[in-house]
Design a protein around this motif. Structure first.
Motif, PDB file in Angstrom:
ATOM      1  N   VAL A   1     -16.280  -9.007   7.016  1.00  0.00           N
ATOM      2  CA  VAL A   1     -15.781  -8.137   8.090  1.00  0.00           C
ATOM      3  C   VAL A   1     -14.259  -8.150   8.123  1.00  0.00           C
ATOM      4  CG1 VAL A   1     -15.738  -7.802  10.594  1.00  0.00           C
ATOM      5  CG2 VAL A   1     -17.881  -8.415   9.462  1.00  0.00           C
ATOM      6  N   ALA A   2     -13.654  -9.339   7.905  1.00  0.00           N
ATOM      7  CA  ALA A   2     -12.190  -9.432   7.906  1.00  0.00           C
ATOM      8  C   ALA A   2     -11.586  -8.611   6.771  1.00  0.00           C
ATOM      9  CB  ALA A   2     -11.769 -10.895   7.787  1.00  0.00           C
ATOM     10  N   VAL A   3     -12.192  -8.671   5.575  1.00  0.00           N
ATOM     11  CA  VAL A   3     -11.673  -7.908   4.439  1.00  0.00           C
ATOM     12  C   VAL A   3     -11.800  -6.408   4.708  1.00  0.00           C
ATOM     13  CG1 VAL A   3     -12.045  -7.369   2.011  1.00  0.00           C
ATOM     14  CG2 VAL A   3     -12.117  -9.737   2.772  1.00  0.00           C
ATOM     15  N   CYS A   4     -12.942  -5.976   5.237  1.00  0.00           N
ATOM     16  CA  CYS A   4     -13.117  -4.550   5.568  1.00  0.00           C
ATOM     17  C   CYS A   4     -12.121  -4.110   6.635  1.00  0.00           C
ATOM     18  CB  CYS A   4     -14.551  -4.300   6.026  1.00  0.00           C
ATOM     19  SG  CYS A   4     -15.808  -4.537   4.748  1.00  0.00           S
ATOM     20  N   SER A   5     -11.840  -4.993   7.593  1.00  0.00           N
ATOM     21  CA  SER A   5     -10.864  -4.655   8.643  1.00  0.00           C
ATOM     22  C   SER A   5      -9.466  -4.499   8.057  1.00  0.00           C
ATOM     23  CB  SER A   5     -10.860  -5.749   9.717  1.00  0.00           C
ATOM     24  OG  SER A   5     -12.137  -5.877  10.306  1.00  0.00           O
ATOM     25  N   ILE A   6      -9.114  -5.352   7.095  1.00  0.00           N
ATOM     26  CA  ILE A   6      -7.805  -5.212   6.440  1.00  0.00           C
ATOM     27  C   ILE A   6      -7.709  -3.871   5.720  1.00  0.00           C
ATOM     28  CG2 ILE A   6      -6.356  -6.143   4.590  1.00  0.00           C
ATOM     29  CD1 ILE A   6      -7.393  -8.908   5.325  1.00  0.00           C
ATOM     30  N   CYS A   7      -8.792  -3.477   5.046  1.00  0.00           N
ATOM     31  CA  CYS A   7      -8.783  -2.189   4.338  1.00  0.00           C
ATOM     32  C   CYS A   7      -8.622  -1.022   5.301  1.00  0.00           C
ATOM     33  CB  CYS A   7     -10.067  -2.023   3.527  1.00  0.00           C
ATOM     34  SG  CYS A   7     -10.241  -3.187   2.152  1.00  0.00           S
TER      35      CYS A   7
ATOM     36  N   VAL B   1      -5.089  -1.811   7.881  1.00  0.00           N
ATOM     37  CA  VAL B   1      -3.786  -2.131   7.285  1.00  0.00           C
ATOM     38  C   VAL B   1      -3.531  -1.268   6.054  1.00  0.00           C
ATOM     39  CG1 VAL B   1      -2.337  -3.944   6.296  1.00  0.00           C
ATOM     40  CG2 VAL B   1      -3.926  -4.503   8.145  1.00  0.00           C
ATOM     41  N   ILE B   2      -4.437  -1.343   5.066  1.00  0.00           N
ATOM     42  CA  ILE B   2      -4.201  -0.654   3.796  1.00  0.00           C
ATOM     43  C   ILE B   2      -4.206   0.860   3.973  1.00  0.00           C
ATOM     44  CG2 ILE B   2      -5.194  -0.235   1.510  1.00  0.00           C
ATOM     45  CD1 ILE B   2      -6.118  -3.108   1.452  1.00  0.00           C
ATOM     46  N   LEU B   3      -5.191   1.397   4.681  1.00  0.00           N
ATOM     47  CA  LEU B   3      -5.287   2.851   4.834  1.00  0.00           C
ATOM     48  C   LEU B   3      -4.097   3.453   5.579  1.00  0.00           C
ATOM     49  CD1 LEU B   3      -6.976   5.356   4.270  1.00  0.00           C
ATOM     50  CD2 LEU B   3      -8.208   4.929   6.406  1.00  0.00           C
ATOM     51  N   PRO B   4      -3.676   2.923   6.742  1.00  0.00           N
ATOM     52  CA  PRO B   4      -2.492   3.507   7.410  1.00  0.00           C
ATOM     53  C   PRO B   4      -1.220   3.432   6.567  1.00  0.00           C
ATOM     54  CG  PRO B   4      -3.729   2.130   8.932  1.00  0.00           C
ATOM     55  CD  PRO B   4      -4.299   1.876   7.567  1.00  0.00           C
ATOM     56  N   LEU B   5      -1.005   2.287   5.902  1.00  0.00           N
ATOM     57  CA  LEU B   5       0.197   2.175   5.078  1.00  0.00           C
ATOM     58  C   LEU B   5       0.137   3.119   3.882  1.00  0.00           C
ATOM     59  CD1 LEU B   5       0.808  -1.700   5.063  1.00  0.00           C
ATOM     60  CD2 LEU B   5       2.009   0.056   6.379  1.00  0.00           C
ATOM     61  N   ASN B   6      -1.054   3.320   3.336  1.00  0.00           N
ATOM     62  CA  ASN B   6      -1.204   4.272   2.247  1.00  0.00           C
ATOM     63  C   ASN B   6      -0.913   5.688   2.716  1.00  0.00           C
ATOM     64  OD1 ASN B   6      -2.602   5.834  -0.002  1.00  0.00           O
ATOM     65  ND2 ASN B   6      -2.932   3.729  -0.663  1.00  0.00           N
ATOM     66  N   LEU B   7      -1.313   6.005   3.930  1.00  0.00           N
ATOM     67  CA  LEU B   7      -1.018   7.319   4.506  1.00  0.00           C
ATOM     68  C   LEU B   7       0.490   7.533   4.639  1.00  0.00           C
ATOM     69  CD1 LEU B   7      -1.822   9.958   5.943  1.00  0.00           C
ATOM     70  CD2 LEU B   7      -2.010   8.637   8.070  1.00  0.00           C
TER      71      LEU B   7
ATOM     72  N   ILE C   1      -9.154   8.187  -1.860  1.00  0.00           N
ATOM     73  CA  ILE C   1      -9.567   7.654  -3.166  1.00  0.00           C
ATOM     74  C   ILE C   1      -8.568   6.615  -3.659  1.00  0.00           C
ATOM     75  CG2 ILE C   1      -9.951   8.234  -5.590  1.00  0.00           C
ATOM     76  CD1 ILE C   1     -11.018  10.930  -4.675  1.00  0.00           C
ATOM     77  N   GLY C   2      -7.269   6.928  -3.566  1.00  0.00           N
ATOM     78  CA  GLY C   2      -6.251   5.983  -4.006  1.00  0.00           C
ATOM     79  C   GLY C   2      -6.249   4.697  -3.198  1.00  0.00           C
ATOM     80  N   ALA C   3      -6.474   4.807  -1.869  1.00  0.00           N
ATOM     81  CA  ALA C   3      -6.431   3.623  -1.011  1.00  0.00           C
ATOM     82  C   ALA C   3      -7.593   2.683  -1.267  1.00  0.00           C
ATOM     83  CB  ALA C   3      -6.405   4.047   0.455  1.00  0.00           C
ATOM     84  N   PHE C   4      -8.774   3.246  -1.545  1.00  0.00           N
ATOM     85  CA  PHE C   4      -9.982   2.420  -1.630  1.00  0.00           C
ATOM     86  C   PHE C   4     -10.482   2.232  -3.060  1.00  0.00           C
ATOM     87  CE2 PHE C   4     -10.606   4.154   2.798  1.00  0.00           C
ATOM     88  CZ  PHE C   4     -10.204   2.976   3.424  1.00  0.00           C
ATOM     89  N   LEU C   5      -9.749   2.708  -4.061  1.00  0.00           N
ATOM     90  CA  LEU C   5     -10.211   2.587  -5.441  1.00  0.00           C
ATOM     91  C   LEU C   5     -10.330   1.119  -5.858  1.00  0.00           C
ATOM     92  CD1 LEU C   5     -10.938   4.106  -8.062  1.00  0.00           C
ATOM     93  CD2 LEU C   5      -8.526   3.975  -8.704  1.00  0.00           C
ATOM     94  N   ILE C   6      -9.257   0.370  -5.748  1.00  0.00           N
ATOM     95  CA  ILE C   6      -9.277  -1.048  -6.130  1.00  0.00           C
ATOM     96  C   ILE C   6     -10.083  -1.891  -5.147  1.00  0.00           C
ATOM     97  CG2 ILE C   6      -7.855  -3.070  -6.583  1.00  0.00           C
ATOM     98  CD1 ILE C   6      -7.747  -0.931  -8.741  1.00  0.00           C
ATOM     99  N   PRO C   7      -9.899  -1.736  -3.819  1.00  0.00           N
ATOM    100  CA  PRO C   7     -10.747  -2.522  -2.903  1.00  0.00           C
ATOM    101  C   PRO C   7     -12.236  -2.289  -3.105  1.00  0.00           C
ATOM    102  CG  PRO C   7      -8.879  -1.618  -1.706  1.00  0.00           C
ATOM    103  CD  PRO C   7      -8.849  -1.010  -3.077  1.00  0.00           C
ATOM    104  N   ALA C   8     -12.640  -1.036  -3.394  1.00  0.00           N
ATOM    105  CA  ALA C   8     -14.060  -0.765  -3.621  1.00  0.00           C
ATOM    106  C   ALA C   8     -14.545  -1.450  -4.888  1.00  0.00           C
ATOM    107  CB  ALA C   8     -14.297   0.742  -3.703  1.00  0.00           C
TER     108      ALA C   8
ATOM    109  N   SER D   1       0.807  -1.225   0.000  1.00  0.00           N
ATOM    110  CA  SER D   1       0.000   0.000   0.000  1.00  0.00           C
ATOM    111  C   SER D   1       0.843   1.279   0.000  1.00  0.00           C
ATOM    112  CB  SER D   1      -0.950  -0.003   1.195  1.00  0.00           C
ATOM    113  OG  SER D   1      -1.896  -1.039   1.080  1.00  0.00           O
ATOM    114  N   PRO D   2       2.029   1.295   0.657  1.00  0.00           N
ATOM    115  CA  PRO D   2       2.856   2.513   0.551  1.00  0.00           C
ATOM    116  C   PRO D   2       3.244   2.865  -0.885  1.00  0.00           C
ATOM    117  CG  PRO D   2       3.608   1.181   2.384  1.00  0.00           C
ATOM    118  CD  PRO D   2       2.582   0.357   1.648  1.00  0.00           C
ATOM    119  N   VAL D   3       3.352   1.883  -1.771  1.00  0.00           N
ATOM    120  CA  VAL D   3       3.662   2.165  -3.179  1.00  0.00           C
ATOM    121  C   VAL D   3       2.554   3.015  -3.792  1.00  0.00           C
ATOM    122  CG1 VAL D   3       4.033   1.139  -5.446  1.00  0.00           C
ATOM    123  CG2 VAL D   3       5.021   0.066  -3.414  1.00  0.00           C
TER     124      VAL D   3
END
Length: 586
Positions: free
Chosen positions: A393-399, A402-408, A358-365, A333-335
């Protein structure tokens, strides 16, 4: 209060880790002691012509064995997302323990149960089981030549091969054909025979592979053909651009030596004339930056997962490919944040937090939205493909965690390390008017034509990938896939550079979106090819199968398009910066 929050966070982390990583139980260690429990898992049942339409094994009125409890069970996130819901068969099997033909249960065959079995037999239903991660397939039953009488296979004859303390081979023979007559009792039986085998544990999946299909001369020829096309294209692009650019530089140098009167009377044209607008921010910079960041992340995930698959043989574990892809996507996600955040900052964007979301959730959404829509249809049909609520719930929790903080983190690094607009040319305050040009130089035409060559370099490999996913093939030639990925990137960059050069030479500076979309149009051709594959290579029908196929093909094609677009833009951006750096600008 703080202690309870900390405990909740630890619980969430452990839950995610348990889903993502296999539990260290016997079946994951694949070692057994004599007379240790060996579990026969019942997985799915469904029509033979479509491996994606599957239902729970016990959705048919099969009966369960006498054994009620087992000592170990496992499920990974990849298994849950793929609809691999294992149910215990109830059969008592011990390592190296012979079992003679034994009746384990009886079916009271009333009219409803008989009709269910008859429907399954008429539609050629088959079932899948697992022993120590090794798949086993069997046919529910068969009909006579006239199609009037139907017979159920009632005897499962298992032959298990072992090498030392490991299981290396499993074979099933279906016997005991019994005619389906209402209001009768049908006895279900099984037997287990163990035999020594010389097959190595590392080679136990070889019999499931199909070298004659994947290593066919057509496959090798397609790779060689694509490789030759790359050499030809790179050489052609290099020769054209070097000769053309050399003439351009010579002409611009000659113009520098003219006085102002001669220069005004001269015929000025070409890509140098748009030097004051070529680095102007693209339209909709927030969406554009998010797409570029997501495309770079998809490329990173594809590259890493293919390398891991080449090393680890991920096809030997159920759901391991999907679990690995999810883990790598979250870790990279940092990439996404770095490339998207730095590009947005270079283009003068100020609402960077919104761009990061938008960048973090574009593909997951995109993936989750399609999966949830298909999930409702699967639930309506009571198919095993329905994703459990806990997995959602597990997939949403990963987003979220995990994904959002690393994207930040990546966004902050990108803005601070490479977010300064260090362009070789100054951007004019007033945009230059775009002159009229021939129809084939319009961006819309360039976009439509730009994806033909990249698609031509991969469409043979698309056939093998589609066949492995939608038919009964295990894809294992990841070396071919790596070569195709490299070839695709090279062809995409070459095509977008040529398209951009001609566009700039026509004094049209709208190259950012044009380079992205001309490369991303490869996805349109891939999706069009999926229509051909659906109608001519599969036997799917009905709402569930159609929505499942075209829904996930849309996700695959869109992700491929975003990746190609990002690769094309990055290569073209380096080319544009290079040519304008070498030109003297007043």
């Amino acid at each position: 209060m703080g202690s309870s929050r900390w405990k909740f966070a630890v619980a969430v982390f452990l839950s995610l880790a348990a889903l993502l990583l296999p539990i260290a139980a016997d079946e994951h260690e694949h070692t057994y002691t004599d007379d240790e429990e060996v579990v026969l898992w019942m997985n799915t049942v469904g029509p033979y012509h479509n491996r994606q339409e599957t239902y729970k094994y016990f959705s048919l009125p099969f009966c369960v064995g006498t054994k009620k409890t087992i000592s170990h069970y496992h499920e990974t996130l990849g298994e849950a997302l793929q609809g691999v819901e294992l149910e215990f068969s109830g059969l008592d099997i011990k390592f190296k323990g012979e079992v003679m033909q034994t009746t384990y249960c009886e079916i009271d065959l009333d009219k409803a149960k008989r009709d269910a079995f008859v429907y399954a037999i008429r539609n050629h239903y088959w079932y899948q089981m697992y022993i120590d991660d090794l798949p086993i397939w069997g046919i529910v039953g068969e009909a006579d030549e006239n199609g009037e009488d139907h017979y159920l296979w009632t005897y499962k004859k298992l032959e298990i091969g072992f090498n030392g303390n490991r299981i290396v081979d499993v074979n099933l023979t279906s016997e005991g054909k019994v005619k389906l007559v209402p209001n009768t009792r049908i006895a279900m039986s099984y037997s287990v025979k163990w035999k020594k085998s010389d097959v190595k544990f590392e080679d136990r999946f070889d019999k499931y592979l199909d070298p004659s299909f994947f290593q066919h001369r057509i496959h090798w020829f397609s790779i060689f053909n694509s490789f030759m096309m790359v050499i030809f294209l790179v050489g052609l692009v290099s020769m054209i651009l070097m000769r053309t650019l050399r003439k351009d530089y010579a002409r611009y140098s000659k113009e520098e030596e003219m006085d102002d009167m001669d220069r005004d009377l001269g015929d000025e044209y070409g890509w140098k004339q748009v030097h004051g607008d070529v680095f102007r921010p693209s339209s909709h910079p927030m969406i554009f930056s998010s797409l570029i960041g997501s495309g770079c992340q998809i490329f990173s995930v594809s590259f890493i997962v293919i390398i891991v698959a080449m090393i680890e043989d991920l096809y030997t574990e159920r759901g391991s490919m999907l679990s690995t892809a999810i883990f790598v996507y979250a870790a990279t996600s940092p990439v996404n944040g770095y490339f998207g955040g730095s590009l947005y900052a270079k283009q003068g964007g100020r609402r960077w937090i919104k761009q990061m979301f938008i960048g973090a959730f574009l593909i997951p959404a995109l993936v989750c939205g399609t999966a949830f829509f298909i999930n409702f249809i699967a639930m309506y049909y009571h198919a095993s493909r329905a994703i459990p609520f806990g997995t959602m719930v597990a997939v949403c929790s990963i987003c979220l965690f995990v994904i959002l903080p690393l994207n930040l983190v990546g966004t902050i690094l990108g803005r601070n390390l490479s977010g300064q607009p260090n362009f070789p040319c100054r951007v004019n305050a007033v945009p230059r008017p775009i002159p009229e040009k021939k129809w084939f130089m319009e961006p819309a035409v360039i976009v439509c034509l730009g994806g033909i060559l990249p698609f031509g370099s991969i469409f043979i490999e698309m056939y093998f990938i589609f066949t492995s996913f939608w038919a009964y093939k295990i894809y294992y030639v990841y070396g071919f896939m790596m070569l195709v990925l490299v070839i695709l990137c090279i062809v995409t960059v070459c095509v977008t550079i040529v398209c951009t050069y001609f566009l700039l030479n026509a004094e049209d500076y709208r190259w950012q979106w044009t380079s992205f979309l001309s490369a991303a149009s490869t996805a349109v051709y891939v999706y069009m090819y999926s229509f051909y594959y659906y109608f001519f290579k599969t036997k799917m029908y009905g709402l569930f199968q159609t929505s499942f196929y075209f829904g996930y093909m849309a996700v695959f094609s869109t992700s491929l398009g975003i990746m190609c677009g990002a690769v094309g833009y990055v290569g073209t951006s380096a080319f544009v910066r290079k040519i304008y750096t070498n030109v003297k600008i007043d």
